[in-house]
Design an enzyme around this catalytic site. Structure first.
Site, PDB file in Angstrom:
ATOM      1  N   ASP A  13      29.711  36.088  42.154  1.00 46.87           N
ATOM      2  CA  ASP A  13      30.355  35.260  41.130  1.00 46.87           C
ATOM      3  C   ASP A  13      29.538  33.996  40.855  1.00 46.87           C
ATOM      4  O   ASP A  13      28.869  33.485  41.740  1.00 46.87           O
ATOM      5  CB  ASP A  13      31.773  34.884  41.595  1.00 46.87           C
ATOM      6  CG  ASP A  13      32.656  34.447  40.442  1.00 46.87           C
ATOM      7  OD1 ASP A  13      32.226  34.553  39.273  1.00 46.87           O
ATOM      8  OD2 ASP A  13      33.778  33.984  40.709  1.00 46.87           O
ATOM      9  N   GLU A  60      38.408  44.493  34.290  1.00 51.87           N
ATOM     10  CA  GLU A  60      38.750  43.345  33.432  1.00 51.87           C
ATOM     11  C   GLU A  60      37.526  42.832  32.656  1.00 51.87           C
ATOM     12  O   GLU A  60      37.673  42.249  31.586  1.00 51.87           O
ATOM     13  CB  GLU A  60      39.333  42.211  34.283  1.00 51.87           C
ATOM     14  CG  GLU A  60      40.712  42.504  34.886  1.00 51.87           C
ATOM     15  CD  GLU A  60      40.692  43.416  36.114  1.00 51.87           C
ATOM     16  OE1 GLU A  60      39.603  43.621  36.712  1.00 51.87           O
ATOM     17  OE2 GLU A  60      41.763  43.944  36.472  1.00 51.87           O
ATOM     18  N   ASN A  61      36.330  43.064  33.215  1.00 57.37           N
ATOM     19  CA  ASN A  61      35.115  42.579  32.541  1.00 57.37           C
ATOM     20  C   ASN A  61      34.878  43.251  31.184  1.00 57.37           C
ATOM     21  O   ASN A  61      34.107  42.741  30.359  1.00 57.37           O
ATOM     22  CB  ASN A  61      33.872  42.774  33.430  1.00 57.37           C
ATOM     23  CG  ASN A  61      33.786  41.804  34.581  1.00 57.37           C
ATOM     24  OD1 ASN A  61      33.163  42.082  35.599  1.00 57.37           O
ATOM     25  ND2 ASN A  61      34.411  40.643  34.462  1.00 57.37           N
ATOM     26  N   ARG A 185      39.567  33.872  45.702  1.00 56.66           N
ATOM     27  CA  ARG A 185      40.439  34.964  45.254  1.00 56.66           C
ATOM     28  C   ARG A 185      39.786  36.298  45.566  1.00 56.66           C
ATOM     29  O   ARG A 185      38.575  36.392  45.709  1.00 56.66           O
ATOM     30  CB  ARG A 185      40.597  34.926  43.724  1.00 56.66           C
ATOM     31  CG  ARG A 185      41.311  33.760  43.155  1.00 56.66           C
ATOM     32  CD  ARG A 185      41.513  34.003  41.668  1.00 56.66           C
ATOM     33  NE  ARG A 185      40.274  33.862  40.925  1.00 56.66           N
ATOM     34  CZ  ARG A 185      39.795  32.711  40.459  1.00 56.66           C
ATOM     35  NH1 ARG A 185      40.436  31.588  40.687  1.00 56.66           N
ATOM     36  NH2 ARG A 185      38.666  32.681  39.773  1.00 56.66           N
ATOM     37  N   GLU A 198      36.915  40.479  57.202  1.00 52.80           N
ATOM     38  CA  GLU A 198      36.725  39.040  57.369  1.00 52.80           C
ATOM     39  C   GLU A 198      36.257  38.499  56.032  1.00 52.80           C
ATOM     40  O   GLU A 198      35.376  39.089  55.392  1.00 52.80           O
ATOM     41  CB  GLU A 198      35.653  38.767  58.442  1.00 52.80           C
ATOM     42  CG  GLU A 198      36.073  39.155  59.835  1.00 52.80           C
ATOM     43  CD  GLU A 198      37.215  38.291  60.359  1.00 52.80           C
ATOM     44  OE1 GLU A 198      37.240  37.089  60.058  1.00 52.80           O
ATOM     45  OE2 GLU A 198      38.080  38.840  61.068  1.00 52.80           O
TER      46      GLU A 198
END
Ligand code: FPP
Length: 232
Positions: A13, A60-61, A185, A198
């Site tokens: 991201d 969603e992209n 998120r 993790e």
């Protein structure tokens, strides 16, 4: 390396913000992001990481402006074509997982070629999640299981059986999930598969996430105490 995870998954991201900070188009950030993919894969191969998976394009992209969607697909194609022989040479097994029906014929054909050619490779498995979302995966798995199983077998299904219907069937769940760019998120990624992963969050934007940053994440993982809900 001490306490090496079996599977590291990355939510890449921050490409857009990286480009914006330099007064450039978002696509420029994705191009630099592709360089980070190369760097991280190279490092994964070097240390013998069994699985590296990357969230390259979410369901969603598809809602991003067409020019950006096309650029991301073109980058994917370019990566497959340019890296084909390099991946084969380093015995990387390539997989693209997601809602493949939404991808173009050209992208699907390139994926199929590389998946077929690299299927027998024994080195690192590189998984690219493309047109993927966790809820889509769980839903398609549920529908597949319902179509295949008798009502009795469906009712008797356990978590490990259900995993076999997800697109990640046969792939170990991620031990470590990394997300770059400071967002905290999971964004509809591997919802089922991250049950015991993790999490490692870093403010570094994806185009700046290279070998030293990857190493830092692995070091942090090595010091985690995984209990899986039990008492040690
Ligand atoms: C998120 O940054 C990144 C993406 C949606 C695309 C990731 C794709 C690549 C790194 C390109 C190539 C991939 C491979 C596997 C060769 P963002 O655009 O959401 O950033 P922002 O949050 O700063 O806007």
């Amino acid at each position: 390396m001490n306490n090496l995870p079996q599977h590291v998954s990355i939510i890449m991201d921050g490409n857009g913000r990286w480009a914006k900070a330099r007064g450039k188009e978002r696509v420029y950030g994705h191009m630099e992001g592709a360089e980070s993919v190369r760097a991280c894969l190279e490092y994964a191969v070097e240390i013998g990481l069994p699985y590296l998976s990357l969230y390259a394009f979410s369901e969603e992209n598809w809602n991003r402006p067409p020019v950006e969607v096309n650029a991301l697909m073109a980058l994917m194609l370019k990566f497959i074509r340019q890296e084909f022989s390099n991946l084969m040479e380093h015995r990387v097994r390539f997989m693209a997982l997601g809602n493949r029906r939404r991808l173009s014929k050209e992208v699907n054909a390139a994926i199929d070629d590389l998946m077929e050619a690299s299927a027998g490779n024994q080195g690192t498995t590189l998984i690219v999640f493309l047109s993927y979302s966790g809820q889509w995966d769980v839903l398609q798995a549920m529908k597949k299981a319902a179509a295949e199983l008798s009502p009795e077998a469906f009712q008797a299904m356990e978590a490990k059986d259900f995993s076999g219907y997800l697109v990640t069937a046969g792939i170990p769940d991620p031990d470590l999930l990394i997300r770059t760019s400071g967002e905290l998120r999971i964004s509809n990624y591997l919802l089922w598969q991250c049950a015991y992963s993790e999490f490692y969050f870093t403010d570094v934007l994806w185009p700046d996430f290279r070998r030293p940053q990857f190493q830092e994440a692995l070091d942090a993982y090595a010091n985690r105490d995984r209990r899986y809900g039990k008492v040690k």
